[in-house]
Design an enzyme around this catalytic site. Sequence first.
Site, PDB file in Angstrom:
ATOM      1  N   GLY A  13     -15.865 -68.428 -36.069  1.00 26.82           N
ATOM      2  CA  GLY A  13     -15.737 -68.800 -37.472  1.00 26.82           C
ATOM      3  C   GLY A  13     -17.033 -68.786 -38.267  1.00 26.82           C
ATOM      4  O   GLY A  13     -17.152 -69.494 -39.276  1.00 26.82           O
ATOM      5  N   HIS A 115     -14.448 -56.012 -41.406  1.00 23.35           N
ATOM      6  CA  HIS A 115     -14.524 -55.195 -40.187  1.00 23.35           C
ATOM      7  C   HIS A 115     -15.968 -54.754 -39.955  1.00 23.35           C
ATOM      8  O   HIS A 115     -16.610 -54.226 -40.868  1.00 23.35           O
ATOM      9  CB  HIS A 115     -13.592 -53.975 -40.312  1.00 23.35           C
ATOM     10  CG  HIS A 115     -13.552 -53.174 -39.051  1.00 23.35           C
ATOM     11  ND1 HIS A 115     -13.151 -53.709 -37.847  1.00 23.35           N
ATOM     12  CD2 HIS A 115     -13.887 -51.893 -38.786  1.00 23.35           C
ATOM     13  CE1 HIS A 115     -13.239 -52.787 -36.906  1.00 23.35           C
ATOM     14  NE2 HIS A 115     -13.684 -51.680 -37.443  1.00 23.35           N
ATOM     15  N   GLU A 184     -22.279 -59.283 -42.533  1.00 23.48           N
ATOM     16  CA  GLU A 184     -20.884 -59.708 -42.734  1.00 23.48           C
ATOM     17  C   GLU A 184     -20.802 -60.979 -43.575  1.00 23.48           C
ATOM     18  O   GLU A 184     -19.942 -61.089 -44.461  1.00 23.48           O
ATOM     19  CB  GLU A 184     -20.227 -60.005 -41.378  1.00 23.48           C
ATOM     20  CG  GLU A 184     -19.851 -58.782 -40.591  1.00 23.48           C
ATOM     21  CD  GLU A 184     -19.028 -59.136 -39.369  1.00 23.48           C
ATOM     22  OE1 GLU A 184     -18.026 -58.463 -39.133  1.00 23.48           O
ATOM     23  OE2 GLU A 184     -19.380 -60.089 -38.648  1.00 23.48           O
TER      24      GLU A 184
HETATM   25  C1  GRF Z   1     -16.732 -60.597 -36.828  1.00 22.42           C
HETATM   26  O1  GRF Z   1     -17.691 -59.702 -36.346  1.00 22.42           O
HETATM   27  C2  GRF Z   1     -15.575 -59.831 -37.424  1.00 22.42           C
HETATM   28  O2  GRF Z   1     -15.938 -58.716 -38.145  1.00 22.42           O
HETATM   29  C3  GRF Z   1     -14.902 -59.454 -36.140  1.00 22.42           C
HETATM   30  O3  GRF Z   1     -14.869 -60.640 -35.404  1.00 22.42           O
HETATM   31  C4  GRF Z   1     -16.067 -61.339 -35.675  1.00 22.42           C
HETATM   32  C5  GRF Z   1     -15.684 -62.734 -36.028  1.00 22.42           C
HETATM   33  O4  GRF Z   1     -16.805 -63.571 -36.089  1.00 22.42           O
HETATM   34  N1  GRF Z   1     -13.772 -58.659 -36.216  1.00 22.42           N
HETATM   35  P1  GRF Z   1     -16.658 -65.077 -36.573  1.00 22.42           P
HETATM   36  O5  GRF Z   1     -15.484 -65.698 -35.838  1.00 22.42           O
HETATM   37  O6  GRF Z   1     -16.454 -65.073 -38.051  1.00 22.42           O
HETATM   38  O7  GRF Z   1     -17.957 -65.728 -36.190  1.00 22.42           O
END
Ligand code: GRF
Length: 209
Positions: A13, A115, A184
């Site tokens: 998360g 993604h 991200e």
């Molecule tokens: C992220 O890298 C997202 O793109 C992927 O899963 C990961 C999740 O990370 N598909 P988090 O749970 O938000 O730390």
Amino acid sequence: MAPRVVVLISGTGSNLQALIDAIAAGSLKAEIPLVISNRSKVFGLERAEKAGIPTKVLALKPYTTAGKSRIQYDADLAQLIVAAKPDLVVLAGFMHILSPTFLDQFPTTPLINLHPALPGQFDGARAIERAFEAYQKGEIKHTGVMVHRVIQEVDGGEPLLVEQVEIKPEDDLAALQDRIHSVEHVLLVRGAALVLEQEAAKKCNSTSA
Ligand code: GRF
């Protein structure tokens, strides 16, 4: 009233945390009325609880064990979300492939996904690992992150925001993962803000028409 963003997670998360922090800082004008995880005991649920956000766990396993279909799971998941009256649904590391049964419940509510790869590259699971391997083989020079609209095809919806991410020769997988996650966290907040702005503009146009 602030727009309502329902967030779906499966893991640590950190992207949910980025949304929570942006809301707390006032840079994302929204509220999160509900976080749903398809896995119990993940750290993302603790993050939500710490921020005072209601959580629900809806796992697929009890459905399959009870002989219930994946479609039933998707219908129940959609119902949970609809009940939270979202203006936007964000898939933040949500590891479950959604069926048309699910998507049909959201004819007007936008859904976005994060993604860790560029459009059309490394769709599906283990995208960072696959990009890292491709780089080692000399097949790619860089990778990226995208926020895109959710359609049935996994990681295939219209990209809303795309950012290239450098891969350095000295990178190990952990270094690349860290760099991608930092991108991200920014891109997801920007993507959510962008879609909420678009929705607000639509509402404004329809009331002034
Ligand atoms: C992220 O890298 C997202 O793109 C992927 O899963 C990961 C999740 O990370 N598909 P988090 O749970 O938000 O730390």
